[in-house]
Enzyme design. Structure first.
Site, PDB file in Angstrom:
ATOM      1  N   HIS A 176       7.786  -1.773   2.507  1.00 45.16           N
ATOM      2  CA  HIS A 176       7.052  -1.799   1.239  1.00 45.16           C
ATOM      3  C   HIS A 176       7.121  -3.166   0.551  1.00 45.16           C
ATOM      4  CE1 HIS A 176       5.962   2.460   0.970  1.00 45.16           C
ATOM      5  NE2 HIS A 176       7.123   2.712   1.555  1.00 45.16           N
ATOM      6  N   GLU A 201      -3.860   0.863  -3.005  1.00 43.90           N
ATOM      7  CA  GLU A 201      -4.488  -0.285  -2.361  1.00 43.90           C
ATOM      8  C   GLU A 201      -5.973  -0.382  -2.704  1.00 43.90           C
ATOM      9  OE1 GLU A 201      -4.323   2.995   0.849  1.00 43.90           O
ATOM     10  OE2 GLU A 201      -3.131   2.299  -0.843  1.00 43.90           O
TER      11      GLU A 201
END
Length: 282
Positions: free
Chosen positions: A173, A203
């Site tokens: 991450h 995203e």
């Protein structure tokens, strides 16, 4: 404070009336003493009494008017403090002298400036994405409400990074956050001066292009897509970053929600069509 507390029973809900009462008693003290003295002496001088009465009445009126004028800045400062307590902005605060009222007004001015700066910082923080520095969903929506004008052809694009989950799964991450931050920066760099970008969520990113026709908006996003594929800053051990995008037109803020829904539909068309592409929805 002791005298203030001790006299609270005199008009407990009105500080002004309490002052007026004390002033009234002080101004009438000479005529009260005269009346007592005349009573003790057992005679009455009407000439002196009427003179004192007239002077007392004139002095009372002058004192009341003067006190009211001197108390006006305090009342004004109190109203400004109530405005600050409600979280509202206050108008320009007058400058006082080098006395107690001047210090009070200066204190209110300082509190007002600090409160305005705090509200501005909180508003700015509430409208920005902490990771990328772009607008967040709320900030983007508020900006669109201020920017869009009725009857002006504008465009909205909704972008989604392709296969972003695989970046998190393979590289972690922390790398995923770095990719999002870098993409947000390149997104802003590739837009025109009046265009605004935001991280819509995860995203997904959104772009508002005011006063822009749908065809022109599509060309702008296509250029961004091609530039991203050629980005040499991407890590060597992973493929180039790409995105899918849906673009649609709108004319005012009233059509903003519907336009975002159309852009989302076009985005999913781009994903179903193989990703790394731009689809439009009129």
């Amino acid at each position: 404070m002791r005298f203030y507390q001790a006299t609270r029973w005199i008009f407990p809900r009105s500080y002004q009336l309490r002052l007026f009462t004390l002033c009234f008693l002080a101004v009438h003290l000479p005529i009260i003493v005269f009346c007592v003295a005349e009573g003790v002496r057992g005679r009455w001088d009407w000439g002196i009494f009427l003179t004192l009465l007239a002077a007392t009445l004139v002095g009372t009126c002058a004192a009341v008017a003067g006190l009211a004028a001197l108390l006006a800045p305090i009342g004004y400062a109190t109203d400004l403090l109530r405005t600050l307590q409600r979280g509202e902005r206050v108008p320009n605060i007058p400058t006082g002298g080098e006395d107690l009222v001047g210090e009070l007004l200066a204190g209110v001015a300082r509190a007002s400036n600090e409160n305005a700066a705090r509200i501005s910082n909180l508003t700015d923080a509430a409208g920005k994405d902490m990771l990328t520095g772009l607008l967040n969903r709320r900030g983007f929506t508020d900006m669109a409400a201020r920017t869009l004008r009725a009857g002006t052809n504008s465009a909205i694009a909704l972008l989604d990074l392709d296969h972003f989950k695989s970046i998190n799964d393979r590289f972690g991450h922390e790398e995923g956050d770095r990719v999002l931050t870098a993409f947000g920066r390149r997104l802003e760099e590739g837009l025109r001066r009046g265009d605004r970008a935001a991280r819509w969520g995860g995203e997904e990113f959104a772009i508002l292009m005011p006063a822009t026709e749908l065809d022109d908006a599509t060309e702008i996003v296509e250029r961004l897509r091609l530039l991203l594929r050629l980005d040499t800053a991407a890590a060597a051990d992973r493929p180039p970053l790409t995105f899918s995008c849906g673009v649609t037109a709108l004319q005012d803020y009233q059509s903003f929600t519907a336009a975002m829904a159309r852009a989302d539909e076009a985005l999913y068309d781009a994903k179903r069509g193989g990703r790394d592409r731009v689809e439009t929805r009129a």
